[in-house]
Write an enzyme that holds these catalytic residues in place. Sequence first.
Site, PDB file in Angstrom:
ATOM      1  CE  LYS A 179      -3.867  -2.462   2.055  1.00 32.19           C
ATOM      2  NZ  LYS A 179      -4.733  -2.802   3.199  1.00 32.19           N
ATOM      3  CD  GLN A 222      -3.673  -4.515   6.235  1.00 30.51           C
ATOM      4  OE1 GLN A 222      -3.761  -3.472   5.588  1.00 30.51           O
ATOM      5  NE2 GLN A 222      -4.084  -5.667   5.736  1.00 30.51           N
ATOM      6  CG  ASP A 277      -9.752  -0.154   4.563  1.00 27.55           C
ATOM      7  OD1 ASP A 277      -9.409  -0.566   3.439  1.00 27.55           O
ATOM      8  OD2 ASP A 277      -9.052  -0.286   5.586  1.00 27.55           O
TER       9      ASP A 277
END
Length: 279
Positions: free
Chosen positions: A51, A95, A118
């Site tokens: 990422k 995460q 997200d």
Amino acid sequence: MEIIDGKKISSEIKEECKEAALKLIEKGITPCLAVILVGNDPASSIYVNNKKKACEFCNIKSLSYELDENTSEEELLKLIDKLNDDDSVNGILVQLPLPKHINEDHVIDRISPLKDVDGFHVNNVGALCTGLDGFVSCTPAGIIELLKRSNVDITGKNCVVIGRSNIVGKPMALLMLRENATVTICHSKTVNLKDICKNADILIVAIGKPRFVDSSFVKKDAVVIDVGIHRDENNKMCGDVNFDDVKDIVSKITPVPGGVGPMTIAMLMKNVIKASERY
Ligand code: GUN
């Protein structure tokens, strides 16, 4: 049979993000993503690194917070508060999975919905449900891009989604509904899974079992999207679909690797640009 090239399509999207980022920078806005990793799960470390690399490619600034496994929920929430209040941060990504002593729902709930790139916050899930604008979970959003950029018609098609997770299955079904498909969601308690799949014009498989779906599940000329990533007994990568067994039946299919996988990060970049443009 046509292979849907996720690597190529994801590169195109990242190029688009790179250009959009340059335009923002010209206006004095530097797109910025804060990435938080708690603990040292090896798979999560690889994802987070990928990422950060994608951010670099797209001219997006990334801030990295690598916290100790023993970090308390309170400390993590405090960091999120700080990043929520920081106007130079456009997106916040924690995460998953988190260590067991931290409640993921509390953490997701604390991220400002305007920075939730997200698309996991209930406000964004609710927006997807009701047809309002918001952030959409990256993997299902990436699958819609794969279908559209491969000229797959969705309207009126029978779409079957196998899997009902909050990250993939549920948002996937809602997105296909928004695109006017007739959608069926299947899961571990579904009776007659094979018969239902056999009816699908578009079959999206996120079941988490290596090579589970073979030709007996697939209608002739169906489009098959494989969300799984596994390593088989020979350490070879494979998906939830038995590619070799279905390849002569399908009209289009995503490979593993190089199908859905690369799209997730590309769509994350797209969400960071969207968050920055909103700002
Ligand atoms: N873990 C597995 N997939 C994801 C994802 O899309 N986002 C985050 N934050 N964590 C994940």
